[in-house]
Structures are given as structure tokens and as C-alpha cells.
Motif scaffolding. Structure first.
Motif, mmCIF file in Angstrom:
data_model
loop_
_atom_site.group_PDB
_atom_site.id
_atom_site.type_symbol
_atom_site.label_atom_id
_atom_site.label_comp_id
_atom_site.label_asym_id
_atom_site.label_seq_id
_atom_site.Cartn_x
_atom_site.Cartn_y
_atom_site.Cartn_z
ATOM 1 N N PHE A 1 35.290 75.343 57.014
ATOM 2 C CA PHE A 1 36.331 76.325 56.720
ATOM 3 C C PHE A 1 36.086 77.628 57.469
ATOM 4 C CE2 PHE A 1 37.834 80.005 54.314
ATOM 5 C CZ PHE A 1 39.189 79.715 54.212
ATOM 6 N N SER B 1 45.506 75.409 60.725
ATOM 7 C CA SER B 1 46.517 75.380 59.663
ATOM 8 C C SER B 1 47.185 74.018 59.525
ATOM 9 C CB SER B 1 47.586 76.442 59.915
ATOM 10 O OG SER B 1 48.203 76.231 61.180
ATOM 11 N N LYS B 2 47.076 73.200 60.556
ATOM 12 C CA LYS B 2 47.646 71.852 60.508
ATOM 13 C C LYS B 2 46.945 70.990 61.553
ATOM 14 C CE LYS B 2 51.394 72.921 63.761
ATOM 15 N NZ LYS B 2 52.853 72.930 63.974
ATOM 16 N N TYR C 1 38.246 81.477 57.943
ATOM 17 C CA TYR C 1 39.420 82.260 57.539
ATOM 18 C C TYR C 1 39.918 83.072 58.728
ATOM 19 C CZ TYR C 1 42.423 85.496 55.018
ATOM 20 O OH TYR C 1 43.504 86.234 54.595
ATOM 21 N N GLU D 1 49.047 83.228 56.404
ATOM 22 C CA GLU D 1 49.907 82.369 57.216
ATOM 23 C C GLU D 1 50.866 83.159 58.096
ATOM 24 O OE1 GLU D 1 53.143 78.710 56.638
ATOM 25 O OE2 GLU D 1 52.116 79.572 54.912
ATOM 26 N N ARG E 1 41.798 64.651 56.890
ATOM 27 C CA ARG E 1 40.424 65.134 56.820
ATOM 28 C C ARG E 1 39.552 64.479 57.877
ATOM 29 N NH1 ARG E 1 39.663 64.062 50.456
ATOM 30 N NH2 ARG E 1 41.397 65.389 49.725
ATOM 31 N N THR F 1 38.809 74.135 60.118
ATOM 32 C CA THR F 1 40.090 74.240 59.415
ATOM 33 C C THR F 1 40.186 75.556 58.662
ATOM 34 O OG1 THR F 1 41.524 73.201 57.741
ATOM 35 C CG2 THR F 1 39.149 73.033 57.396
ATOM 36 N N SER F 2 41.409 76.057 58.503
ATOM 37 C CA SER F 2 41.651 77.269 57.716
ATOM 38 C C SER F 2 42.213 76.926 56.342
ATOM 39 C CB SER F 2 42.617 78.194 58.456
ATOM 40 O OG SER F 2 42.034 78.666 59.648
ATOM 41 N N ARG F 3 42.208 75.644 56.008
ATOM 42 C CA ARG F 3 42.751 75.201 54.724
ATOM 43 C C ARG F 3 41.620 74.835 53.771
ATOM 44 N NH1 ARG F 3 46.981 70.576 56.223
ATOM 45 N NH2 ARG F 3 45.325 69.992 57.678
ATOM 46 N N TYR G 1 42.197 73.138 51.026
ATOM 47 C CA TYR G 1 42.504 71.755 50.666
ATOM 48 C C TYR G 1 43.136 71.069 51.862
ATOM 49 C CZ TYR G 1 44.911 67.671 48.904
ATOM 50 O OH TYR G 1 45.365 66.390 48.744
ATOM 51 N N VAL G 2 42.529 69.979 52.286
ATOM 52 C CA VAL G 2 43.057 69.190 53.400
ATOM 53 C C VAL G 2 43.411 67.811 52.856
ATOM 54 C CG1 VAL G 2 42.619 68.261 55.694
ATOM 55 C CG2 VAL G 2 41.557 70.424 55.008
#
Length: 274
Positions: A226, A186-187, A228, A232, A220, A210-212, A214-215
């Protein structure tokens, strides 16, 4: 916490006040309790708790919990995330419902994971001079799984320290031709920022889970996979990350072809010998 959502003109009984006091002092514990557990905790009957919910203007106990959860939503605590997840299943938590939820996590991962990036990631793993894995907190388990899978294929792989000054000792060894795999769902952690920043100077490549969708550009990696894990404010599942880790290992074995069979056979012979 205050009870701003309760009707101001209600006259509450002593038992009601006891329930409100418990919720106010222990909101996270309350969110993880069912009605019978709360009743036992306070030494009252289920009917008393049920009446309190209706007396407070709610249809039932679950609606009361939702109101408390809504008021707590500005706090991202592990207990709140767990409570949010438990309340997804109206019939209460059960294995079948939970596994169905994992299926949905895998499905969303499949829908958004770029297969071209996945295949590029496999090629980079196989061509890397050395693979370093950085994983901390909940991702440490899947990081260890990835190291185990790749090492079985005979690939040069090791774990970076999760944090502290020791991480620089590992980064100092990484350079041109190496690959660092990191988990930044998430970050991007402080250590992740260091890894990405140092890559430009040292020349190693980076692969991030990543779970985002858009990074931001500055966060990046060279390749972003990605996965899931849930919304959040929910308990975050590791089913999709583990599945993609296994997929990377299987795809790597596919690319190695007969070489992967020889390496696994060698491992088997060593186990039999000792």
C-alpha cells in the motif's frame, strides 16, 4: 457548463456575463487561475471579478471556485485534480505546504503498509530467478527507479513493455521462479489484468503497488504494497511510491549483507576503469 448554482433572480452586468461565459467555456482553466490572472485574461479589474463573486451569492472568489469545482466533480480531469490540490492550502500554493502534504502521504503509507508483506516482498525479490517490472504513465518513473536500484545490487531485472502486443513477448519469458512487479495504484490496467491472469498459468509471482486498502480478489497480486498518493479527486503524488521503492532497495542490500558491498564495489571499480 451551466450555472445552476447561481441565483436565478440576479441581474448580471456585461462584465459579469463575460466572466460567466469564460467560466462556462473554460472551466478547467478557470479552476487553475487566481483572481488577478482571471482579471488579466478578461481585461477587467480584480475588483470587478470580486464583485461578480459576491453578486453571485458567494463570500469571495475562492467560494465561487469551490462551487464551480463541485459542479465539475463528476468529471475526473487532470486539471480538476490539480485545482483540488491547489485549493487545499488556503494561503495559496507554497513549497512548505506542499512538503508538509508529502509528509502526510508518507505518514498514511506508514500507517497502512503491512511490514510483514514488505519483508516477504524483499525476500521474493532476492530469490527471484528474474525480476520483470511493468510500469506505465506516471508510474513509469518509479518503475525505472526500482530497476536502477535493483540492478545496482546485481539483481537480474528488466522492464516489460508498457502496453501493446509487445507485452506478450516479455510475459512469454516469465515463468516459474520469476517475479513481476507492477504498479496498479487506483485500478488494475488492462495489461495488469493480463499479468495477473497469466501468472496462474506460467507460475511466476506478482508484487503490486496499490493505493487501495481493499483490492477485490480477482485483482490482487501475490503481494500488495500500500502507498498513499492523495484522495481520488486530487493530484496524485509519487512521493510515497518512490520512498517505498527506495526502502525495498535498502532492505535488499541489508539482506545481501557483504555481498551487496562487493557488488557495489565492483560497480565502482568498473566506473573508475572506464
Amino acid at each position: 457548463m451551466s450555472f445552476d448554482f447561481l441565483p436565478a433572480d440576479n441581474e448580471f452586468t456585461r462584465a459579469d456575463a463575460q466572466i460567466m461565459e469564460f467560466i462556462s467555456a473554460h472551466p478547467n482553466e478557470f479552476l487553475l487561475m487566481n483572481m488577478s490572472q482571471l482579471a488579466r485574461q478578461l481585461g477587467v479589474s480584480d475588483a470587478t471579478v470580486s464583485r461578480f463573486a459576491r453578486h453571485s451569492g458567494f463570500a469571495d472568489f475562492k467560494e465561487l471556485k469551490r462551487a464551480v469545482m463541485q459542479q465539475q466533480n463528476n468529471q475526473s480531469s487532470p486539471a480538476l485534480k490539480m485545482a483540488q490540490t491547489l485549493m487545499k492550502d488556503e494561503g495559496g500554493f507554497g513549497l512548505a505546504g506542499w512538503l508538509s502534504y508529502q509528509q502526510s502521504c508518507l505518514q498514511k503509507t506508514l500507517e497502512h503498509l503491512d511490514e510483514d508483506i514488505f519483508e516477504t516482498s524483499v525476500k521474493e525479490i532476492l530469490s527471484a530467478r528474474h525480476i520483470y517490472i511493468h510500469a506505465k504513465s506516471a508510474s513509469a518513473s518509479v518503475g525505472q527507479l526500482l530497476m536502477f536500484r535493483l540492478r545496482r545490487l546485481g539483481l537480474p531485472v528488466s522492464m516489460l513493455p508498457s502496453g501493446g502486443s509487445e507485452i506478450w513477448e516479455g510475459l512469454a519469458l516469465a515463468g516459474e521462479g520469476d517475479l513481476i512487479i507492477m504498479f496498479s495504484f487506483s485500478k488494475v490496467s488492462r495489461e495488469g489484468v493480463m499479468i495477473l491472469s497469466q501468472s496462474r498459468e506460467s507460475g511466476y509471482k506478482t508484487l503490486a503497488f496499490t493505493s487501495r486498502l481493499y483490492v477485490p480478489a480477482g485483482q490482487r497480486a501475490d503481494m500488495n504494497l500500500f502507498v498513499y498518493r492523495g484522495e481520488e479527486n486530487e493530484y496524485h503524488s509519487m512521493a510515497a511510491p518512490a520512498a517505498v521503492v527506495d526502502a525495498l532497495a535498502v532492505a535488499a542490500a541489508r539482506e545481501l549483507g557483504p555481498d551487496s558491498a562487493k557488488r557495489l564495489a565492483r560497480l565502482h571499480e568498473l566506473k573508475k576503469k572506464y
